[in-house]
Design an enzyme around this catalytic site. Structure first.
Site, PDB file in Angstrom:
ATOM      1  CE  LYS A   9     -18.336  20.751  20.086  1.00  0.00           C
ATOM      2  NZ  LYS A   9     -18.183  19.820  18.957  1.00  0.00           N
ATOM      3  N   GLY A  33     -19.605  11.190  15.983  1.00  0.00           N
ATOM      4  CA  GLY A  33     -18.824  10.205  15.242  1.00  0.00           C
ATOM      5  C   GLY A  33     -19.615   9.001  14.755  1.00  0.00           C
ATOM      6  CB  ALA A  36     -22.425  15.583  17.086  1.00  0.00           C
ATOM      7  N   GLY A  37     -22.797  13.792  14.413  1.00  0.00           N
ATOM      8  CA  GLY A  37     -23.634  12.729  13.855  1.00  0.00           C
ATOM      9  C   GLY A  37     -23.795  12.769  12.346  1.00  0.00           C
ATOM     10  CG  ASN A  53     -13.454  16.056  13.193  1.00  0.00           C
ATOM     11  OD1 ASN A  53     -12.796  15.548  12.294  1.00  0.00           O
ATOM     12  ND2 ASN A  53     -12.877  16.415  14.295  1.00  0.00           N
ATOM     13  CB  THR A  54     -16.082  11.498  12.183  1.00  0.00           C
ATOM     14  OG1 THR A  54     -15.715  11.872  13.505  1.00  0.00           O
ATOM     15  CG2 THR A  54     -15.602  10.083  11.923  1.00  0.00           C
TER      16      THR A  54
END
Lengths: 67, 255
Positions: free
Chosen positions: B96, B157, B183-184, B205-206
């Site tokens: 990535k 995040g 993301a986001g 992830n987060t």
């Protein structure tokens, strides 16, 4: 012998002859690590052939959590 | 099936491995997510603590495809170096590409991302660049040979969800390689929405690792992504301003 490992100058015993032995010295030989010696990334298989020399710059990295 | 390069994946959820409360919760969350692809990053080993546990070493690496990232890189050169370090593990050939160009928003540097992608494709990597939601940039990455493009939904995040719906759609409509929304994402609804828009996958992830119950959230994300994909394949109805009765008007019994 003085080596720069992960940015820090360290003294390791003269008996450490190869990258493989260096990993053994730090008890990292069984760990999933990747080694770069003087800006050359080493193949896992060649660690026992790669000699370490005084003044070498060595990076020892691993996979950590990330997104 | 999600096809990236020459590999096929059952799950359309790509899961990050950062910031979990502990390895036990993380293992259960990975299991509950049903993911096939786990992201990692490369960092210096603490050589003075050789017994420090490492999540990857506790995983059955045969079961998962590892997707290391180049997070922390600010130039193409740094990203390429990190990618090569990751590949030298002998555990993966996917990367990535993540080259950050702005510390506050963590948005990618488009110029360096292009350069790194070009170089890594020449080197034979399977390359998945994290990119902004620019349709032209996504096309240029694809033309270079990127195996997927990964536009963000909102800053990394931030949990803001999809703030750029139309831009993501432009990319999805144009792209001939998988589009993975990266993301986001904050909630299962966000993930489902990304899939309904036509994403081929979602990387998060987060949203899982920092949830109150990461294991439950991992399962919720799995179901949301499956639901969103099914909804996309099924084809939603067009929106209308006024009501249309669901029940027939004929045959109404009246006294």
């Amino acid at each position: 012998m003085k080596l720069r490992i992960n940015g820090e100058w360290l003294t390791v015993p003269e008996t450490v002859d190869t990258i493989g032995e260096l990993l053994g010295h730090f008890q990292l030989d069984q760990r999933v690590v990747i080694v770069e010696q003087n800006e050359t990334i080493l193949e896992k298989e060649s660690r026992s052939d790669n000699k370490v020399q005084d003044g070498d710059s060595i990076e020892i990295v691993q996979f950590v959590g990330g997104g | 099936m999600l096809k990236i390069g020459n590999q096929e994946f059952k799950s359309r959820l790509l899961l990050g491995t950062g910031k979990y409360p502990d390895f036990d919760v993380q293992k259960k969350a990975v299991e509950a997510s049903g993911t096939d692809i786990l992201t990692f990053t490369v960092r210096r080993m603490n050589i003075f603590e050789p017994s420090q546990p490492n999540f990857l070493e506790q995983l059955d690496v045969e079961r998962y495809t590892l997707l290391p990232n180049t997070a922390g890189a600010k130039t193409a050169e740094e990203a390429v170096r990190h990618a090569k370090l990751a590949k030298a593990s002998g555990l993966c050939d996917m990367i990535k590409v993540e080259v950050i160009g702005c510390d506050r928003t963590l948005l990618p540097d488009p110029v360096e991302t292009l350069k790194a992608t070009e170089e890594l494709i020449k080197e034979g990597f399977t390359v998945l660049p994290y990119t902004s939601d620019d349709v032209v940039l996504a096309r240029r990455l694809e033309e270079l040979g990127a195996h997927a493009v990964m536009p963000g939904a909102s800053p990394i995040g931030s949990g803001q969800g999809i703030i750029n719906r139309e831009n993501l759609r432009f990319i999805m409509e144009q792209s001939t390689v998988p589009v993975i929304v990266d993301a986001g994402i904050g909630s299962p609804a966000d993930a489902a929405q990304a899939m309904e828009l036509g994403a081929d996958g979602v990387l998060l992830n987060t949203a899982v690792s920092a949830a109150e119950d990461p294991v439950k959230m991992a399962e919720a994300m799995k179901l949301a992504i499956e639901a969103g994909r099914l909804g996309y394949e099924a084809g939603r109805i067009p929106k209308k301003r006024y009501a249309t009765a669901s029940s027939p008007m004929e045959g109404m019994s009246r006294t």
